[in-house]
Design an enzyme around this catalytic site. Structure first.
Site, PDB file in Angstrom:
ATOM      1  N   GLU A 318      53.967 -87.762  -1.592  1.00  0.00           N
ATOM      2  CA  GLU A 318      55.020 -86.743  -1.624  1.00  0.00           C
ATOM      3  C   GLU A 318      55.150 -85.909  -0.351  1.00  0.00           C
ATOM      4  O   GLU A 318      55.156 -84.680  -0.406  1.00  0.00           O
ATOM      5  CB  GLU A 318      54.780 -85.790  -2.802  1.00  0.00           C
ATOM      6  CG  GLU A 318      54.783 -86.474  -4.138  1.00  0.00           C
ATOM      7  CD  GLU A 318      54.553 -85.531  -5.302  1.00  0.00           C
ATOM      8  OE1 GLU A 318      55.316 -85.612  -6.260  1.00  0.00           O
ATOM      9  OE2 GLU A 318      53.601 -84.721  -5.245  1.00  0.00           O
TER      10      GLU A 318
HETATM   11  C1  TNX Z   1      52.963 -85.971  -8.866  1.00  0.00           C
HETATM   12  S1  TNX Z   1      50.893 -88.064  -8.675  1.00  0.00           S
HETATM   13  C2  TNX Z   1      51.942 -85.657  -7.971  1.00  0.00           C
HETATM   14  C3  TNX Z   1      51.086 -84.478  -8.218  1.00  0.00           C
HETATM   15  C4  TNX Z   1      51.544 -83.716  -9.423  1.00  0.00           C
HETATM   16  C5  TNX Z   1      51.902 -84.685 -10.525  1.00  0.00           C
HETATM   17  C6  TNX Z   1      52.250 -84.028 -11.813  1.00  0.00           C
HETATM   18  C7  TNX Z   1      50.926 -87.650  -7.253  1.00  0.00           C
HETATM   19  C8  TNX Z   1      50.334 -88.560  -6.332  1.00  0.00           C
HETATM   20  N1  TNX Z   1      51.546 -86.489  -6.957  1.00  0.00           N
HETATM   21  O1  TNX Z   1      51.076 -83.640  -7.078  1.00  0.00           O
HETATM   22  O2  TNX Z   1      50.499 -82.880  -9.824  1.00  0.00           O
HETATM   23  O3  TNX Z   1      52.989 -85.465 -10.111  1.00  0.00           O
HETATM   24  O4  TNX Z   1      52.420 -84.965 -12.820  1.00  0.00           O
END
Ligand code: TNX
Length: 503
Positions: A318
């Site tokens: 992300e």
């Molecule tokens: C996505 S999963 C994220 C996390 C969040 C999560 C909540 C991932 C690699 N990144 O930063 O906590 O969704 O479900």
């Protein structure tokens, strides 16, 4: 026509995950105050685990553990090394219960430990109840049906992840989770040790990471961090239960806690304010500055030196604040740093397009993507597809905690999928295993963690351990219902899903 639950239950042993092979015998074995556990030297720790567990039944004296020398007498429990199990891997075991003895044979200590966990699931659940153990009253008789279990796991990676960054868990709470993992034959605990809202592991060369970065969490709570000694204690506790700790420092995004602690890690040289919200994607280390790589080298180096396991997870998810080119160049450099410190790099599936070496590992989480493009690089994949494996999703619309971005994940959904075919273009041979991440934006204490993890973590443990061909929801839900007594005795705050006939 589905069979009625009661009919399945009458044929069902309360074993979870389901062993590869179970043969029922005739007669039963009865523990007596004279029962002795004889163990191969390298299996002595597992023998003591068993002895402690059944100690209650005989008052103050747990069954003695003795070295296995000559042929033990009738009535014994025997943990013996059997190299003929070797072909099934170090986690394979055979458990034989006959009227005259109980034998657990394995080639390696991990297998002996899992044999003991299987035996444990056949013992009276009340043995797990600490208060009863202390009172030592009304010890339950221990009578076990004759049977033979031959067992080994489908996947090498059977994991769980704790997000201790959004909300902190104490060492004792993490140990509790480790205990619950061991009961279900899970063998990797991935600790998400840093994110925007907090930094949770002492780094001696960058002390402000914990002095400032450790002092916050989602919602403005006190946060916290592990000293290196405390982290090492978790590593040892887990290793004693055949669980490898996988440390994660998420980068280059999800780094606000670091960017708040050290101004020089920001491109503009200005420290960011502490963050206690739940938005994602806004933060990034300054990938153009050399100090960033010095920082990463120090962090990866210090954590690797106290991590005996072969893995270092660098996150990589992300990142909205960088160009794709900046991002992929960063991942390549970080991979080299991780390798320099003797570890294999793991990253979330966004790293798939980078120049990955064959020993690097992708953790697949986004339901609408596939890391297939990385398969030519020879890397392996951990399946954590959010719509199946994310333990922080709500069970149904009424679940008071949890998120819904990947959908509603009820127990059946978390059970009914094949990790070997979960990502298009990723062959089963490239799947290392399964992991259930538990993100903690909406949960603050171990009770909440347990509520979201169980029973779904047990469903994932079975997806990771048991042959796909033997798994049906119809049978699993009944066997899951049989865990009620043990989980209750353990004080587990599990979700009593209406999908399950709890006994
Ligand atoms: C996505 S999963 C994220 C996390 C969040 C999560 C909540 C991932 C690699 N990144 O930063 O906590 O969704 O479900």
């Amino acid at each position: 026509m589905p069979r009625p639950a009661a009919q399945i239950e009458s044929m069902t042993l309360p074993l979870l995950p389901l062993p590869q092979q179970i043969e029922r015998g005739t007669g039963e074995f009865q523990f007596t105050p004279a029962t002795v556990i004889f163990a191969e030297h390298s299996f002595a720790a597992s023998a003591r685990f068993l002895s402690d567990l059944i100690g209650l039944a005989f008052g103050a004296q747990p069954p003695p553990v003795e070295a296995l020398a000559t042929e033990p007498p009738d009535g014994s429990v025997v943990l013996r090394r059997d190299p003929s199990r070797k072909g099934h891997g170090p986690e394979a075991y055979e458990l034989q219960i006959s009227p005259t003895r109980i034998t657990i044979s394995a080639d390696a200590a991990a297998g002996a430990f899992y044999g003991v966990q299987t035996l444990r699931q056949l013992l009276p659940p009340a043995l797990e109840y600490e208060a009863l153990r202390a009172a030592r009253r009304n010890p339950p008789p221990i009578v076990l049906p004759a049977l033979v279990v031959r067992d080994s796991p489908r996947f090498a990676w059977r994991g769980a992840m704790l997000d201790v960054a959004r909300h902190f868990l104490t060492v004792e709470e993490v140990k509790r989770y480790v205990d619950l993992m061991a009961l279900h034959k899970l063998n990797r605990l991935h600790m998400h040790l840093a994110d925007d809202q907090g930094w949770r592991i002492e780094i001696k060369s960058w002390p402000n990471l914990t002095v400032l970065g450790g002092s916050s969490e989602v919602g403005g709570g006190p946060g916290g961090f592990y000293s290196q000694e405390q982290y090492a204690a978790i590593v040892t506790y887990a290793a004693d239960r055949f669980i490898t700790i996988v440390p994660e420092i998420d980068m280059p995004g999800h780094t606000n806690a670091a960017l708040a602690s050290y101004p020089e890690l920001n491109c503009d040289g200005v420290a960011r304010p502490v963050f206690t919200g739940t938005e994602v994607g806004f933060s990034a280390l300054c990938v153009e500055k050399e100090i960033t790589y010095t920082f990463i080298d120090d962090v990866v180096g210090e954590i690797s030196s106290i991590t005996p396991g072969p893995y270092f997870h660098v996150g990589g998810d992300e990142v909205k604040a960088l160009t794709p080119g900046q991002y992929l160049g960063f991942v390549d450099r970080v991979q080299a740093i991780v390798q320099k410190h003797g570890k294999q790099m793991i990253g979330w599936d966004e790293i798939a397009p980078a120049n990955l070496v064959p020993t690097s590992i992708i953790q697949h989480w986004r339901p609408k993507t596939t890391p297939a493009e990385a398969m030519t690089k020879g890397v392996k994949v951990i399946m954590s597809v959010a719509s199946k494996a994310y333990l922080d999703m709500k069970y149904d619309a009424a679940t008071p905690i949890g998120l819904t971005w990947a959908g509603i994940v009820n127990v059946q959904t978390s059970y009914e999928w094949d990790p070997g075919t979960a990502a298009e273009g990723v062959p089963a041979a490239s799947v290392l295993g399964v992991e259930g991440p538990l993100w903690s934006e909406t949960i603050a204490n171990i009770r909440d963690f347990e509520y979201l993890a169980f029973p779904r973590l047990a469903a994932l443990a079975e997806a990771a351990w048991s042959p796909q061909s033997s798994r049906t929801w119809e049978e699993f839900r009944v066997r899951l219902g049989l865990q009620n007594a043990r989980w209750t005795a353990l004080g587990l705050n599990f979700y009593r899903s209406p999908e399950v006939p709890w006994r």
